[in-house]
Design an enzyme around this catalytic site. Structure first.
Site, PDB file in Angstrom:
ATOM      1  N   ARG A  36      56.265 -68.172 -88.273  1.00 41.24           N
ATOM      2  CA  ARG A  36      55.862 -67.956 -87.787  1.00 41.24           C
ATOM      3  C   ARG A  36      56.748 -66.471 -86.801  1.00 41.24           C
ATOM      4  NH1 ARG A  36      53.943 -73.089 -84.701  1.00 41.24           N
ATOM      5  NH2 ARG A  36      52.440 -73.624 -85.411  1.00 41.24           N
ATOM      6  N   LYS A 198      42.892 -87.373 -91.398  1.00 38.93           N
ATOM      7  CA  LYS A 198      42.162 -88.871 -90.353  1.00 38.93           C
ATOM      8  C   LYS A 198      40.726 -88.036 -90.389  1.00 38.93           C
ATOM      9  CE  LYS A 198      45.619 -90.630 -87.600  1.00 38.93           C
ATOM     10  NZ  LYS A 198      46.151 -90.801 -86.326  1.00 38.93           N
ATOM     11  N   GLY A 351      48.472 -77.471 -90.074  1.00 42.80           N
ATOM     12  CA  GLY A 351      49.858 -76.707 -89.839  1.00 42.80           C
ATOM     13  C   GLY A 351      49.828 -76.761 -91.846  1.00 42.80           C
ATOM     14  N   GLY A 374      47.148 -77.220 -84.623  1.00 44.64           N
ATOM     15  CA  GLY A 374      46.218 -77.374 -83.878  1.00 44.64           C
ATOM     16  C   GLY A 374      45.183 -76.204 -82.733  1.00 44.64           C
TER      17      GLY A 374
HETATM   18  P1  ADP Z   1      46.296 -80.020 -91.182  1.00 45.06           P
HETATM   19  O1  ADP Z   1      47.644 -79.934 -90.143  1.00 45.06           O
HETATM   20  O2  ADP Z   1      46.282 -79.303 -92.716  1.00 45.06           O
HETATM   21  O3  ADP Z   1      45.286 -80.186 -90.405  1.00 45.06           O
HETATM   22  P2  ADP Z   1      46.405 -82.970 -92.064  1.00 45.06           P
HETATM   23  O4  ADP Z   1      47.436 -82.290 -90.846  1.00 45.06           O
HETATM   24  O5  ADP Z   1      44.430 -83.680 -91.042  1.00 45.06           O
HETATM   25  O6  ADP Z   1      46.115 -81.424 -92.569  1.00 45.06           O
HETATM   26  O7  ADP Z   1      46.177 -83.567 -93.399  1.00 45.06           O
HETATM   27  C1  ADP Z   1      47.416 -83.653 -94.015  1.00 45.06           C
HETATM   28  C2  ADP Z   1      48.126 -84.834 -93.753  1.00 45.06           C
HETATM   29  O8  ADP Z   1      47.301 -85.932 -95.120  1.00 45.06           O
HETATM   30  C3  ADP Z   1      48.959 -84.556 -95.311  1.00 45.06           C
HETATM   31  O9  ADP Z   1      50.396 -85.023 -94.505  1.00 45.06           O
HETATM   32  C4  ADP Z   1      49.058 -85.698 -96.758  1.00 45.06           C
HETATM   33  O10 ADP Z   1      49.911 -86.170 -97.256  1.00 45.06           O
HETATM   34  C5  ADP Z   1      48.073 -86.133 -95.750  1.00 45.06           C
HETATM   35  N1  ADP Z   1      46.728 -86.898 -96.762  1.00 45.06           N
HETATM   36  C6  ADP Z   1      46.285 -86.161 -97.362  1.00 45.06           C
HETATM   37  N2  ADP Z   1      45.374 -86.904 -98.502  1.00 45.06           N
HETATM   38  C7  ADP Z   1      45.699 -88.272 -98.232  1.00 45.06           C
HETATM   39  C8  ADP Z   1      45.643 -89.419 -98.884  1.00 45.06           C
HETATM   40  N3  ADP Z   1      44.512 -89.770 -99.716  1.00 45.06           N
HETATM   41  N4  ADP Z   1      46.339 -90.816 -98.685  1.00 45.06           N
HETATM   42  C9  ADP Z   1      46.944 -90.729 -97.228  1.00 45.06           C
HETATM   43  N5  ADP Z   1      47.185 -89.148 -96.663  1.00 45.06           N
HETATM   44  C10 ADP Z   1      46.227 -88.311 -97.001  1.00 45.06           C
HETATM   45  C1  3PG Z   2      52.233 -75.212 -82.875  1.00 45.18           C
HETATM   46  O1  3PG Z   2      53.221 -76.005 -83.553  1.00 45.18           O
HETATM   47  O2  3PG Z   2      51.299 -76.345 -82.555  1.00 45.18           O
HETATM   48  C2  3PG Z   2      51.794 -75.158 -81.505  1.00 45.18           C
HETATM   49  O3  3PG Z   2      53.438 -74.527 -81.712  1.00 45.18           O
HETATM   50  C3  3PG Z   2      52.131 -75.924 -80.042  1.00 45.18           C
HETATM   51  O4  3PG Z   2      53.455 -76.874 -80.202  1.00 45.18           O
HETATM   52  P1  3PG Z   2      52.453 -78.210 -79.818  1.00 45.18           P
HETATM   53  O5  3PG Z   2      51.710 -79.072 -79.965  1.00 45.18           O
HETATM   54  O6  3PG Z   2      53.808 -78.784 -78.766  1.00 45.18           O
HETATM   55  O7  3PG Z   2      52.085 -77.891 -77.699  1.00 45.18           O
HETATM   56 MG    MG Z   3      48.708 -81.396 -90.006  1.00 42.22          MG
END
Ligand code: ADP
Ligand code: 3PG
Ligand code: MG
Length: 394
Positions: A36, A198, A351, A374
């Site tokens: 970033r 999720k 992320g 987000g």
């Molecule tokens: P992003 O941040 O890219 O939007 P998410 O936060 O939705 O992605 O998902 C990432 C998380 O999902 C990771 O921590 C990963 O370990 C978890 N994950 C992916 N597949 C599985 C699974 N089959 N069982 C449990 N956790 C999983």
């Molecule tokens: C992020 O890391 O997604 C942004 O910097 C926003 O942070 P926040 O979810 O704490 O508002």
């Molecule tokens: Mg995530």
């Protein structure tokens, strides 16, 4: 069309740039991922090259409205200084007489300034007008380059635009261009790859994408809710009981719209989510007592084949628990397939998905990797971003 930094005469002006330096720190407060910070360099360099004095501001973490020393922006200031090859003056606060005094001593030709963490004040997250006005006193022109924070209607993102001429920086412009092109003007076939933990986190994205894409590939833990509702055994895999109906609605909507949803046909299964646990490949059903932690080889082949003809791909959500090496293959293979596509736009949001692609060293092979977690999700959901909406029109 929103104004950008190119639309302002910067010579001799103080440019107040909202950046997103919300970067991960280790226990010794070293920056562990500076993407970033790197991504903000084009805007900062442009402002300096055009004769502006640069004052940066950001939040870091969630200090909940009070100063927390471990969430100071100093580590980010140090990293920026190394990248920029110039001193970065870390201010003691983000508003007030002491900051004014610190900024009055800034040598804008050889230094840049970084205000202290905006969220040390509760007024930032409240989008407080008088706080925004005080922030605005630190500059003559406001530039938002914090794409990752632009889904937050906070004082430094939204309210501040009432007090200064306001435009987008290059990072914000680039993010909106790539994500926007994929969503509004996709070259077809357009395939979305969704995964992660999720269904509930991603449902808005699925709903918005259904009317735009040709196919949706679903992996990660979110796939199990979709498999379960179709009566396929998922063993002890993670799923969301209260989202089964929603998953069914999505499958029905997709059928109506003639959008094909592809789910995993096999899985990497273990009896506990541990890197050392013995693995077996099962599918489409997962036996009792076993949990799916990654897509299996047949699914990798199926998803890769589908992706090979795509001209636009949006990927959000890893295919498995990629943080554990033995369960990262599905995500790695999908990333490799995308890296080999010719003439296709490959856009990565989320992320964890971004971290995963960067971790595989394939970031340079993608068209665009969003710096917003987000924010990119909300954009893919089709929601307007307050930080973009608030900027001046051309
Ligand atoms: P992003 O941040 O890219 O939007 P998410 O936060 O939705 O992605 O998902 C990432 C998380 O999902 C990771 O921590 C990963 O370990 C978890 N994950 C992916 N597949 C599985 C699974 N089959 N069982 C449990 N956790 C999983
Ligand atoms: C992020 O890391 O997604 C942004 O910097 C926003 O942070 P926040 O979810 O704490 O508002
Ligand atoms: Mg995530």
């Amino acid at each position: 069309m929103k104004k950008t930094i190119r639309d302002f005469d910067l010579q001799g002006k103080k440019v107040l740039i909202r950046v997103d330096f919300n970067v991960p720190l280790d226990k010794d407060l070293n920056v562990t991922d500076d993407n970033r910070i790197r991504a903000s360099l084009p805007t900062i360099r442009y402002a300096l090259d055009h004769g502006a004095q640069v004052v940066l501001m950001s939040h870091l973490g969630r200090p909940e409205g009070k100063p927390v020393s471990s969430m100071s922006l100093s580590p980010a200031a140090n990293r920026l200084s190394e990248l920029l090859g110039k001193p970065v003056i870390q201010c003691s606060d983000c508003v007030g007489p002491r900051v004014k005094e610190e900024l009055s001593r800034l040598n804008g030709k050889t230094q840049v300034a970084l205000l202290e963490n905006l969220r040390f004040s509760p007024a930032e997250e409240k989008n407080d007008a008088s706080f925004a006005k005080q922030l605005a006193e630190n500059g003559d022109i406001y530039i938002n380059d914090a794409f990752g924070s632009s889904h937050r209607a906070h004082a430094s993102i939204e309210a501040i635009t009432k007090y200064l001429p306001a435009g987008a920086g290059f990072l914000l412009e680039k993010e909106i261009q790539y994500l926007g092109d994929a969503m509004q003007n996709p070259k077809k076939p357009f395939v979305a790859v969704l995964g992660g933990s999720k269904v509930s986190d991603k449902i808005g994205v699925v709903e918005n994408l259904i009317s735009k894409v040709d196919k949706i590939l679903i992996g990660g833990a979110m796939a199990y809710t979709f498999l379960k509702v179709q009566g396929i055994g998922i063993g002890a895999s993670k799923y969301e009981k209260d989202r089964l109906d929603l998953a069914k609605t999505v499958l029905d909507r997709a059928k109506e719209k003639k959008v094909e949803i592809l789910l995993p046909v096999d899985h990497v299964c273990v009896q506990r989510a541990d890197e050392r646990a013995p693995i077996k490949i099962e599918g489409p059903a997962i036996p009792e007592g076993w949990l799916g932690v990654d897509i299996g080889p047949k699914t990798i082949a199926l998803f890769s084949k589908t992706l090979e003809t795509a001209k636009t791909v949006v990927w959000n959500g890893p295919m498995g628990i990629f943080e554990m090496n033995p369960f990262s293959k599905g995500s790695h293979e999908i990333a490799l397939t995308l890296s080999r596509l010719q003439g296709a736009a490959t856009v990565i949001g989320g992320g964890d998905t971004a971290a995963c692609v960067i971790g595989f060293g394939l970031d340079n092979r993608m068209t665009h990797i969003s710096t917003g977690g987000g924010a990119s999700l909300e954009y893919l959901e089709g929601k307007p971003l307050p930080g973009v909406a608030a900027l001046q029109d051309k």
